[in-house]
Design an enzyme around this catalytic site. Sequence first.
Site, PDB file in Angstrom:
ATOM      1  N   SER A  71      32.412  -8.575  -0.385  1.00  0.00           N
ATOM      2  CA  SER A  71      32.837  -9.849   0.549  1.00  0.00           C
ATOM      3  C   SER A  71      32.281  -9.955   1.911  1.00  0.00           C
ATOM      4  CB  SER A  71      34.423  -9.738   0.438  1.00  0.00           C
ATOM      5  OG  SER A  71      34.855  -9.857  -0.790  1.00  0.00           O
TER       6      SER A  71
ATOM      7  N   GLU B  46     -19.404  11.544  10.964  1.00  0.00           N
ATOM      8  CA  GLU B  46     -19.140  10.557  11.862  1.00  0.00           C
ATOM      9  C   GLU B  46     -20.190  10.019  12.830  1.00  0.00           C
ATOM     10  OE1 GLU B  46     -15.985   9.372  12.210  1.00  0.00           O
ATOM     11  OE2 GLU B  46     -14.770  10.701  11.213  1.00  0.00           O
TER      12      GLU B  46
END
Length: 784
Positions: free
Chosen positions: A397, A115
């Site tokens: 529908s 890191e």
Amino acid sequence: MSDESSRVSRQDPKKNPNSRSQRQKKTNNSKHYWRNGFITVAVVGVLGVTVGAGMFTYYASSAPKITDSALRGTSQTQLLDSSGKVFYTTGNQTREVAKESEIPDSLKEAVVSIEDKRFYKHHGVDPRRILGATFANFTGSSLGLQGGSTLTQQLVKLTVFSTSSADQTLKRKAQEAYLAVNLEKKYSKDQILTLYMNKVYMGNGVYGMKTAAEYYFGKPLDKLSTPQIALIAGLPQSPSGYDPYTNPKGAKTRRDTVLTAMKENNVISAKQLEEYKKVPLSSGLQIDHPDSEKSAESAKISDAYISSTLSELQKMGYDPTKDGLKVHTNLNLDVQKKAYDIANGDAEVQWPSDDLQLAMTVANPKNGKVIAQIGGRKNDTTFGLNRAQQTTRSSGSTAKPLVDYGPAVEHLNWPTYRALNDTPYTYPGTNTKVYDFDHKFDGPMTMRHAVAQSRNIPAIRAYEAVGSKDAADFMTKLGIKTKAENLVPSNAIGIDVSTEQEAAAYSAFENGGTYYKPYYVSSISEQNGDVKDIKPVGQRAMKTSTAFLLTSMMKSVVTDSYANIVNTPEYAQAGKTGTTGYADDAKVPDGAASDTWFTGYTKTATISSWTGYDEPNTPGHYLASGDDQMLALQSYKALMNYIMTSGVIDADGSDWTAPSSVKEVNKYGKQEFEVRGASFKDPGLAKLQAQDDGKQSSSNSIGNSSSSTILNPDTRDAIRGESSSSRQTESSSQQTITNDGQATPATSSSAASVGQPASSSSVTVNEQQSSAPTNNGSSGTATQ
């Protein structure tokens, strides 16, 4: 010397570019340019440094404060319901905080190696990293400004800033650097490293490296092997990308990268590097996580809502696993618990199978706030498929108000009594005929009657009158983005849509025509103290007259169809049923359906409810005619009744009032409505009836094959508002279901999906169910 040569030697220097004086002049000019250029660059540089220093000072002066408790606290995100109660915290395992003495040197060296190699040399900010990252930013590399962050800066970011793109600014980077430098004046390097290791997110709901050691390997930090340490050290960069359970290949590559960095940093030897790379990633990896499973169990009640909220945060640019946010949501936890009980219990809805699924979205129609959501039932895991947001099932529908009748009222000014013909119909350019569930044709009827009884052919005729462009425009304004060229007549009776979309679209009918995008988050409190309020932004989707006329017709669905099982005098409501049947050649019982829907609303809430199986073509995975097809309605009824009568919400059950743009009229013995002063074309029932009485019907409005039909007296009476009780569906009988339409679902995808009509000779459709052609050329069913 001759006169000639003397003249040459005495030539004008301006005419001799090679003369000494000319060369000297060029040299002097060159020096002059370089000197001026250097001075200019120097001045610009000094100005740049001065301006930069000034900006840095200005930004630093407004930097947030960092307290010791904040540094030691978690970066987990909390979700709060509408009353301010926390109902979910990211991280499914209790975080264990490691003391500095508990962290082995090997882990510190691994983290620093991968890191921040110069961690022990810089003072919070590393100019080398910044210059490298800045260069990468200018050259288009993905490193950008983030690549210059040291471990100290990462700790600052985890403590007070978010990962939102709004925070990736020069101001934030300046404040981050300022705070990092000050942090290193107060804390030692090992203290900073310990704080970072305790705060960082490690994937799978785990925070902190001590917790990660127990979660992944069941060991304390000082008992980890070097390869295990390398895996732990490599996870923070991309916890999900390097997850050893879901991406073991990527996790091993990352682990080996960390080992290589450790070798380059002289933490391990080249020989050890080769040995450690040979160790299987699975060596010592834990499979069972009892604590996590217990935490996940408690999240099941709000599972879909949590999933939708986290997704919304990510779309805003946040990382909920790292940003330590306090998120106020629109969730009503009482309504959510009730919905969960309905879905997973048998007290109010009798579920025939644990495999049968339910999806529900509950929205406030006045502002788009989603107040509850169910993504499935009997789920074994959390954060699985959220069926409330899936758009792969046909609506049947429930599409009709969105695709057909809504646009017809909006663009053609159709009144609620506008005459439509239910006569034989064939899809244009094909031999595919459309039928309702009963294979009958009811002849001329009003639009209100067609909506209430969910007849399919009148709906298709309405769509054809409107046209695909206006239909697509109407749907898009309601949040269902659609292109006109992708619509076909079969979409008049079914579209692929989610309950979330339908809840939002139908809410516009309730509130007078304004569409609100459904949303879950009301405000976000960031770690630095910033609060972002989320306000709904409504957009006019239709005229107020359109919204009222559609609501009026859908009230008739609740009173005059089999949906009357939800009807009650206690509060006014409107809605639409939907059923998708199977193709005629599907091996299912007659009248079986793959999907059933009900989307309805009061002035207080809109609920869209869907039921069906995840794999509707698996043997036995169908909704049988009868009670199975009432489940969506029953779920809606149970939840709406709770919302409207329990007192958990200040409910308004009053009826809707017609706006001034709407005129009430009496037509065919019924109360009907029309747009005041609007012109519209209405053939009238009498004219359509005359066409059917022994004459050849022009049933296809665009010139398809014609046929004739003689309407029976009962049908004529029903059309004129004189129907007997036999024409109005009974509550839960099988006949009632059929009246809503039954057809037979497509075997490949949801019926009536956008595409080309099929070429098969007939399609049974009804709304109650309808069988509509699918986009792959096979007949399917869509409807209700």
